[in-house]
Each structure stands twice: as structure tokens, then as C-alpha cells.
Design an enzyme around this catalytic site. Sequence first.
Site, PDB file in Angstrom:
ATOM      1  N   SER A 213       1.250  -9.795  -6.826  1.00 26.08           N
ATOM      2  CA  SER A 213       0.294 -10.511  -7.659  1.00 26.08           C
ATOM      3  C   SER A 213       1.013 -11.435  -8.640  1.00 26.08           C
ATOM      4  O   SER A 213       1.735 -12.342  -8.219  1.00 26.08           O
ATOM      5  CB  SER A 213      -0.626  -9.508  -8.363  1.00 26.08           C
ATOM      6  N   ASP A 308      -9.868 -10.652  -1.720  1.00 26.48           N
ATOM      7  CA  ASP A 308      -8.980 -11.002  -2.821  1.00 26.48           C
ATOM      8  C   ASP A 308      -9.152 -12.479  -3.156  1.00 26.48           C
ATOM      9  O   ASP A 308      -8.990 -13.334  -2.289  1.00 26.48           O
ATOM     10  CB  ASP A 308      -7.528 -10.736  -2.399  1.00 26.48           C
ATOM     11  N   HIS A 338      -7.318  -6.649  -3.075  1.00 22.57           N
ATOM     12  CA  HIS A 338      -6.173  -6.825  -3.962  1.00 22.57           C
ATOM     13  C   HIS A 338      -5.741  -5.453  -4.501  1.00 22.57           C
ATOM     14  O   HIS A 338      -6.575  -4.598  -4.779  1.00 22.57           O
ATOM     15  CB  HIS A 338      -6.581  -7.741  -5.123  1.00 22.57           C
TER      16      HIS A 338
END
Length: 390
Positions: A213, A308, A338
Site C-alpha cells: 500500500s 481495492d 485491500h
Amino acid sequence: MSVRPHPLSLVIAALLATTACHRSDEAATTAPTAAPAPATTVGAVPTQAQADPQMQAVLDQLAKLGGKPVETLTAVEARKQPSPADAVKALLESQGKPTTPEAVAKVENRTFPGPGGAVPIRIYTPEGKGPMPVVLYIHGGGWVIADLDTYDASPRAIANAAKAIVVSTHYRQGPEHLFPAAHDDTLAAYEWLLKNAAKLGGDPKRIALVGESAGGNMAADIAIAARDKGLQAPLHQVLVYPVADKAMDSPSYLENANAKPLNKPMMEWFAKNYLGDPAKAADPRISLVDQPNLAGLPPATIILAQIDPLRSGGEKLAEKLQAAGVPVTVQRYDGVAHEFFGMGAVVDKAKQAQQLAGAELRKAFEAGAPASAATSMPAPATTVAPAKSN
């Protein structure tokens, strides 16, 4: 893993096959991911894909923990909210399964001197004899929340899958420390590791990057900074659903505007708390797809989740890297959201993603030489089919 080439990718492959000059170990690298499975629509608005049963069980457990919407909280409050890692632990408990973390030979907590003071790191050493290759792992959390404890599962899995020492680094977070504080700290962690890998039992010539991320964003930035500053290049970069594009009107943002555990309001909140000034989202260290030069970077593995908002940005980054001559392997996992990467204890696709990351890292470590601007040319463009839902 089945392979389903995109028609356009086959055309590109034919055009480039005669000019590709990668080492044989790079010949199987893949280029931009297949297009996401068609989303159902209500009017003109695409709707979110359905989570597979394992992923949904984690999301249901996360909801039971009663966390408040992050975007309604201060950063201090948000850091106290239940995390997906907490949901995994609670799910294991509900199933009567052990919650002990994946075992490695040794775990050590230390610090290194960063630009703004001591930075916590955690060193995971797997079974085996040294000197071992080394991975710098950078956790997620939107540059605002989470820490080494929140992201403990991923570096453990990487250490075992890659057969490498993993150094997981923390970094200063916003809003207390605004951009580029986190980026500066993680680059400093890489520079520190170059000098100290041997002292950790590692091979200083075999170092790679992994980030999730926001951590994926910073891992990519380290690879770029290493090239631009003349530092030793990492042998590989594994970017797990990286923050890669300032745009919040992409197909994946539209599909997953209200997804869990990450959605559009949360991304806006992260940007506000780390960047301060919204205009800074255009900085190419944040919006990687706007980097003016992506050539000469090490090979990349990009792992994406279907559910996501960051998915489209990751796909665009893959296209940009491949167009710049960087070998890219992309795998999108359908039916997961995610944060799935660290959920190997309860989500099978997380184990698959971890094994893919480990295999790509081992291949890079065995090759032992980073890509360079002088030798990098577009790789044959085939596409890895997305992993389907259970």
C-alpha cells in the site's frame, strides 16, 4: 497458474520479441495485467465485486470488532481502531485455531538513526545458513496509521518464502510529520541496510524491496532514488497494491468507493493527514505514474486485489514501467480486498500471493544482478490471468 494473454499484449509481444535482450531469467516476466473482470452496473455506475467466502469471513469479523470510520476520526483515534490483522486473529479464535504467528528462526527489535531520530525496525531471520539475501519491507497504513505490530504477518511470510532476512521498517507518520517525512525515513532505511546488511548475517550485494500500500509507494520511490543517487540498485521490487496514482476517479475507485477495509473517503483522509496540501498529491513521489523517467529500474512484481480502489493505479504503473523497459510481473487476485496479502492464516489467495512474491525474489537473488538503464529493454508482453474467486 493459468496464463491468458490479452490480444493486444500478444501483438506487442510479437513486435518486441526480436529486440528483447534480457537475461534468460527475465524472459518469463509479464507486462500489464489483464483487464478486471467486467463489473456489474447500476445505470452507469460500476458496482463492487463480491468477496470470496474466505475474504468475506475476515470482513465480517472486522465489522464485528466495531471500529468507527477512519475518516471521522483524528489520527490518534484512528491508530487505536481495530485493524484487519485484529480481524484475522479474532476469526482464528472463533474457529478454534491457534493465533500464533508464522514461525521464523529469529526476530529482533532494533532502531536505526533516521533523519528525524531513531526509527524502529524489526529483523526477521528464517532458518538456514548465511549470508542470506536481504529484503527491506515497508508496511502500509496510508502514511498515518499502523506499525510493525500491525504488519507482522507479511514480513514473516516473506522471510520464509524468499529464504531471506527481512528488515521491516517503521517511519514517521502524518499529520505530526508531513510529506516527505515517511519517504525520507524509508530511503534512509535502505541506505542504512546497504551499509549494515553484512552485520545482520545478510549478503549486502543481494538486497530487494517489498512494500504494501503506502509502503509499496515508498518501495518504488526507493528504487527510483537509488538510480538517481547512484546507490546500489535493489535486485527486485515487490509492490503490493501500491499507492501509485493521484487520480481518485479511476475504474477501481468508482467500483470500490465504499469498500472495506479501504475506500475513497479513507484515501482522501490519508492524503489530508500526510500531505497537508492536496496539491502535493501530484508530486511524482506520490503519483508514481507521473514520474518523468521510469527507465533503468529493477524488475518489479506488482500484486493487486480486485476489491481495492488502488487497483487501477497499480495496473497503470505496470503499464508505465513496462513501456519504460522494466520487466514487470503482475498478478491480480479476484474476490479479495485491500490488505489481503498478510492474511495467509485464513485466506488461501494470500498464501498464493506470498508464494509468488517469494518465488520472484528468489529468482532475483539467484540472478544476482540488477537491471540497468544500459541493458533494460521492453520484455515480451504476456499477461498473467487473475486468480479467480473460490
